[in-house]
Design an enzyme around this catalytic site. Structure first.
Site, mmCIF file in Angstrom:
data_model
loop_
_atom_site.group_PDB
_atom_site.id
_atom_site.type_symbol
_atom_site.label_atom_id
_atom_site.label_comp_id
_atom_site.label_asym_id
_atom_site.label_seq_id
_atom_site.Cartn_x
_atom_site.Cartn_y
_atom_site.Cartn_z
ATOM 1 C CB CYS A 124 54.556 52.426 42.879
ATOM 2 S SG CYS A 124 56.200 52.990 42.513
ATOM 3 C CB THR A 125 56.132 49.778 46.815
ATOM 4 O OG1 THR A 125 54.718 48.947 46.775
ATOM 5 C CG2 THR A 125 56.581 49.488 48.195
#
Length: 310
Positions: free
Chosen positions: A185-186
């Site tokens: 994810c980020t």
């Protein structure tokens, strides 16, 4: 502080956050904000904390000391970047049930989650034919950049991810228990929580990218990188390139979708009013409101005032 550089720290940690400590941290941070140019967004819950703060170097160091005193021996995941401009309008602190909303209260990432994989081991893992790679972010984030051959669950928000797992993940795994499941994810928080969910459901060989895409871009050269495109971020920068500098995307203030320079050349694009993603989404009354808002923004811009959409 217009001539200074802002230090931006994105951070999160899963740990048991006591209510008295939550209140104390909130009060201390707002006290710092009163006398300093501090902005950001922090989400605090009993399961930990998550967010981003933006200020000059010395202020950031004081904030990190405060947070580390509370987190203790639990791992505090930190990513650092810099900007010539503030990326938030002000400091916001939200107390919620979860630091990232999944809606599965029975999981506890601080007690049981997947195996961290650092940036340098990540490439080898996702190149392995026995590995399936899952992007745990929302569809609009995935649309502007992701790792090669990763699976896009096409979710609108993270709370839809458990349903996607139930309906789809088994199709990729089949009967092969030896399959590796690599998630990212980020900044690391959503994929860490996702690994906790999968372990609860009995999946094996679960890995997640430590520090997420942001740490990967910091660690890897552009030549070695397997990430394609730009990384969406939830602040005024909208997206970051491989050098962690502000990318080429902006936001449609009507629907919130990231739009490229090419998107803005589309005949359906009207600044602040609509883009090709939302041209059929809003009513005429909505568009009139958006148009009036944009007129006010343009007037203030003409007076050299900075205006941000909150």
């Amino acid at each position: 502080m217009s001539n200074n550089i802002y230090k931006i720290v994105s951070l999160y940690s899963f740990f048991s956050f006591q209510e008295n400590s939550i209140i104390e941290l909130k009060e201390n941070l707002f006290s710092i904000e009163k006398n300093n140019d501090l902005s950001g967004l922090l989400i605090i819950a009993r399961e930990g904390l998550n967010g981003t703060v933006c200020a000059e170097e010395g202020i950031i160091e004081n904030i990190l000391k405060l947070i580390k005193n509370i987190v203790g021996n639990n791992k505090l995941n930190i990513k650092v970047s810099y900007s010539k401009k503030k990326i938030f309008k002000k400091l916001k602190i939200k107390i919620k049930d979860e630091i990232v909303t999944m809606g599965v209260p029975e999981i506890n990432p601080s007690e049981d989650s997947g195996t961290y994989i650092d940036s340098f081991s990540w490439n080898k893992l996702i190149k392995d034919k026995n590995t399936i790679v899952v992007d745990t972010r929302n569809h609009y984030e995935v649309s502007i950049g992701s790792f090669k051959k990763s699976i896009n669950p096409n979710t609108e928000n993270f709370s839809e991810f458990p349903e996607w797992v139930d309906d789809n993940l088994g199709k990729y795994i089949g009967d092969d228990d030896s399959k590796n499941i690599a998630m990212f994810c980020t900044g690391g928080i959503r994929c860490e929580k996702a690994t906790s969910l999968l372990k609860k459901k009995g999946y094996k060989n679960i890995f997640h990218l430590q520090g997420g895409i942001l740490k990967y871009l910091e660690d890897m050269s552009k030549e070695e990188s397997l990430f394609e495109g730009e990384c969406f971020v939830f602040d005024k920068r909208v997206a970051l390139d491989h050098e962690l500098k502000q990318g080429s995307y902006s936001i449609c203030h009507a629907c919130g979708m990231p739009i490229s320079i090419e998107d803005q050349k589309n005949k359906e694009y009207r600044e602040g009013i609509q883009c090709h993603f939302c041209v059929n989404k809003f009513s005429d009354n909505d568009r009139k409101r958006f148009e009036e808002r944009q007129k006010q923004i343009n007037k203030l811009k003409d007076k050299n005032q900075k205006v941000y959409k909150d």
